[in-house]
Structures are given as C-alpha cells and as structure tokens.
Motif scaffolding. Structure first.
Motif, PDB file in Angstrom:
ATOM      1  N   MET A   1       0.843  -1.196   0.000  1.00 36.77           N
ATOM      2  CA  MET A   1       0.000   0.000   0.000  1.00 36.77           C
ATOM      3  C   MET A   1       0.880   1.249   0.000  1.00 36.77           C
ATOM      4  O   MET A   1       1.956   1.267   0.585  1.00 36.77           O
ATOM      5  CB  MET A   1      -0.891   0.018   1.260  1.00 36.77           C
ATOM      6  N   ILE A   2       0.391   2.330  -0.653  1.00 39.92           N
ATOM      7  CA  ILE A   2       1.140   3.578  -0.627  1.00 39.92           C
ATOM      8  C   ILE A   2       0.953   4.241   0.729  1.00 39.92           C
ATOM      9  O   ILE A   2      -0.095   4.143   1.347  1.00 39.92           O
ATOM     10  CB  ILE A   2       0.673   4.515  -1.756  1.00 39.92           C
ATOM     11  N   PRO A   3       1.972   4.939   1.251  1.00 38.07           N
ATOM     12  CA  PRO A   3       1.874   5.551   2.563  1.00 38.07           C
ATOM     13  C   PRO A   3       0.874   6.683   2.571  1.00 38.07           C
ATOM     14  O   PRO A   3       0.667   7.354   1.565  1.00 38.07           O
ATOM     15  CB  PRO A   3       3.300   6.063   2.813  1.00 38.07           C
ATOM     16  N   GLN A   4       0.273   6.921   3.745  1.00 40.45           N
ATOM     17  CA  GLN A   4      -0.746   7.958   3.844  1.00 40.45           C
ATOM     18  C   GLN A   4      -0.154   9.290   4.278  1.00 40.45           C
ATOM     19  O   GLN A   4      -0.630  10.336   3.881  1.00 40.45           O
ATOM     20  CB  GLN A   4      -1.834   7.528   4.831  1.00 40.45           C
ATOM     21  N   THR A   5       0.849   9.308   5.095  1.00 36.00           N
ATOM     22  CA  THR A   5       1.443  10.555   5.570  1.00 36.00           C
ATOM     23  C   THR A   5       2.934  10.381   5.680  1.00 36.00           C
ATOM     24  O   THR A   5       3.459   9.278   5.685  1.00 36.00           O
ATOM     25  CB  THR A   5       0.883  10.955   6.959  1.00 36.00           C
ATOM     26  N   ALA A   6       3.617  11.474   5.769  1.00 39.49           N
ATOM     27  CA  ALA A   6       5.064  11.437   5.950  1.00 39.49           C
ATOM     28  C   ALA A   6       5.503  12.707   6.637  1.00 39.49           C
ATOM     29  O   ALA A   6       4.773  13.690   6.713  1.00 39.49           O
ATOM     30  CB  ALA A   6       5.774  11.277   4.610  1.00 39.49           C
ATOM     31  N   ASN A   7       6.713  12.691   7.156  1.00 37.24           N
ATOM     32  CA  ASN A   7       7.265  13.842   7.850  1.00 37.24           C
ATOM     33  C   ASN A   7       8.323  14.484   6.976  1.00 37.24           C
ATOM     34  O   ASN A   7       9.153  13.792   6.386  1.00 37.24           O
ATOM     35  CB  ASN A   7       7.875  13.393   9.192  1.00 37.24           C
ATOM     36  N   TYR A  24       6.947   7.912  -9.968  1.00 37.57           N
ATOM     37  CA  TYR A  24       6.993   6.509 -10.370  1.00 37.57           C
ATOM     38  C   TYR A  24       6.641   5.586  -9.207  1.00 37.57           C
ATOM     39  O   TYR A  24       5.881   4.616  -9.388  1.00 37.57           O
ATOM     40  CB  TYR A  24       8.376   6.149 -10.922  1.00 37.57           C
ATOM     41  N   CYS A  25       7.180   5.842  -8.037  1.00 31.19           N
ATOM     42  CA  CYS A  25       6.904   4.965  -6.885  1.00 31.19           C
ATOM     43  C   CYS A  25       5.420   4.941  -6.539  1.00 31.19           C
ATOM     44  O   CYS A  25       4.852   3.883  -6.234  1.00 31.19           O
ATOM     45  CB  CYS A  25       7.736   5.405  -5.680  1.00 31.19           C
ATOM     46  N   ILE A  26       4.779   6.113  -6.590  1.00 31.96           N
ATOM     47  CA  ILE A  26       3.350   6.169  -6.291  1.00 31.96           C
ATOM     48  C   ILE A  26       2.555   5.423  -7.352  1.00 31.96           C
ATOM     49  O   ILE A  26       1.638   4.641  -7.046  1.00 31.96           O
ATOM     50  CB  ILE A  26       2.880   7.636  -6.175  1.00 31.96           C
TER      51      ILE A  26
END
Length: 314
Positions: A1-7, A24-26
């Motif tokens: 799954m693609i991440p939902q949030t990041a810092n 590309y990664c997404i």
C-alpha cells in the motif's frame, strides 16, 4: 500500500530526478494493486517500457507542460537515465489510451488515502473545454459531434466554443474529488446536478448558474447534499452580507484550481484528434494534479496546493 502521511524531516525532493522517482513509486505501488483486475489485463508479451513507466512519463510530462506526444517523447529522450526504453510515438499513443481508465483508477486510489481529500465541504464549477477552434468547427470530424461536442456560450469570456464543459467538484483545500464532461450547451445546473447526485453528505458552494430551489431540495432530500449559492441581485431572498462574502471567498479556491488546470496543465489546449484521445489527456492531467498534491502532503508542505515547483525544483 502507498503511505498515507510522511514527515518532512524524513523525505524531501531536490531535483527533477527526485520528482520523477516519487511519481513513479506512487504509480507503481498503486498500479500493483490494480493491474491484475480483469478490465486491465492485456494479452501479449510484456513491453520493455512497463505500464508504470509509461504512465509516469505521461504524468510528469503533463506537469512539465510537454502536452504533445512529439514534444514529450523528445524531452524524455534527454532523460534516458530515468526511462531508457522509450516507445515510438504511435505505440506510446496506443498504450496510453489503453491505460486511460487505469490512470483514473490510480487517481481514485490516491484520493482514498489522501487526508485532505476527505473534506466534505467543497465547491462546484464548470470549465470550458474547446476541442476545435471556432472557425474550424464546421469542418471538424463528425466523431466530435457523435460524442456530444456542441456549440456553447462561455458567459465569463463572452464567447462561443465548440466542445465540452468539465464540471469539477473540488474540496475547500483544492483537491479535485470528481468531474464530469458534458456538451458545452448543457446548462451548469443540469451538469452539476448529474455530478452531485453521484455523491452523498456534502456541503457544496456554487455560483449563480446553479441556483434552483427544486434541485437544491432534491439533492438535500435524496443525497444529503446542501447546495449553497449566492442569490442573484433581483431575487427577493438575500443572504446576510457576511454570509454572502464568505461564500464568495470560499469559491476562490476553485478559481485557483481552474487556473492550475488551464495555465499549468494546458487543459483547454486540445491536441487530440478523437474524443477518446481527449479523454485520455484529461484523465492524465487530473491524475497528475491529484498526485502532485499527494506528494506535497508526503513532503509535509502546509501549502500543498502549490504544485508547480514540484516539476521545476530549485
């Protein structure tokens, strides 16, 4: 799954290569969830340029303003370190068209994990999409008319176009939730109703073109959608000045999004020769807009609607 949030302390984007990698990664992580669905399976050997690579090339190209396939493939020829296997123009065209629904599904998956896309307060408006210059419309391909293209007036510019209107449903933060393409002679009220009746539980702000007590009542009773419009000057019932001013300010967000679609993603410049070619380009542009907002959220940028600098980083 693609991440939902990041810092932002963990991730950053420094140059064009970084932007391409993020995109590309997404696309790849999302496409991995979708490509085995029956509607996306295609027989034949795998191409050296994968579906994810081709879609990334198309999406990044829209962000960079490479909105013809000739210019796009020429530009990518300067970046073979990123995509070494570049299809021919005709093959790129066929494959991107075959993937157009996949591009739209990627947009929907990203919307599902994008926190700022969950806002239930939104705006609705229309954007003209001409397909042939007005003076060339009588000689235009019959395919356009068969697929609903028509002459219609654009009151804001006091002109007539041949083509369509795109009804856009946009959150107050500027995320495009949904859209619908209708002939340009269809009234905003009708097109907006067709779009809104596919949703539930929204507060939608619209301009005077969407005023109708009957439609507003139907949406409220049937879909729990509160359609709010500023009354015309000649209407008896008027809103308090403060409320009217607030609604007008809220609507400025969709003007910003429309400006991005027109000025950055060239949505009103049509290079397609067929209706399905136009749809492919529109899906690509709207998906690019959504993913750029998602990247800004992953980077922790508070002004996530500022997407232009992603493709042109310092």
């Amino acid at each position: 799954m693609i991440p939902q949030t990041a810092n932002r302390d963990s991730f950053d984007l420094f140059d064009f290569d970084d932007f391409c990698l993020w995109m590309y990664c997404i696309v790849e992580d999302t496409w991995r969830q979708l490509r085995h669905l029956p509607q996306f399976s295609r027989p034949g050997p795998a191409s050296r340029c994968s579906d994810s690579e081709l879609m990334t090339m198309a999406l990044v190209g829209e962000c960079k303003g490479w909105d013809t396939e000739l210019s796009l493939l020429s530009e990518w020829g300067q970046h073979r370190n990123l995509f070494p296997h570049i299809p021919s123009q005709s093959r790129f065209n066929r494959r991107r068209r075959a993937l157009m629904y996949g591009l739209n599904m990627i947009r929907k998956v990203v919307l599902g994990v994008l926190d700022v896309a969950q806002d239930r307060q939104c705006c609705i408006d229309s954007l003209p999409v001409p397909v042939v210059q007005f003076h060339l419309a009588p000689q235009a391909s019959r395919e356009w008319a068969i697929n609903g293209a028509a002459f219609g007036k654009v009151s804001s510019k006091k002109q007539t176009i041949f083509g369509y209107k795109m009804q856009l449903l946009v959150t107050l933060g500027g995320v495009i939730l949904d859209f619908e393409l209708v002939p340009s002679n269809v009234a905003d009220l009708q097109g907006g109703y067709e779009l809104l009746e596919e949703h539930r539980g929204l507060d939608a702000v619209a301009d005077k073109g969407y005023i109708s007590e009957k439609v507003a009542r139907s949406l409220l009773e049937g879909n729990n959608i509160c359609l709010m419009t500023v009354p015309r000057a000649n209407q008896k019932r008027q809103l308090p000045p403060g409320v009217a001013e607030c609604l007008n300010k809220v609507r400025q967000i969709i003007e910003t999004v429309n400006g991005q679609l027109v000025d950055q993603l060239n949505l009103q410049t049509n290079h397609a020769h067929t209706f399905w070619g136009l749809c492919t380009r529109l899906y690509t542009k709207l998906t690019a807009h959504t993913i750029c907002i998602y990247i800004n959220r992953l980077l922790g940028k508070p002004d996530f609607l500022q997407i232009k600098e992603l493709a042109f980083p310092i």
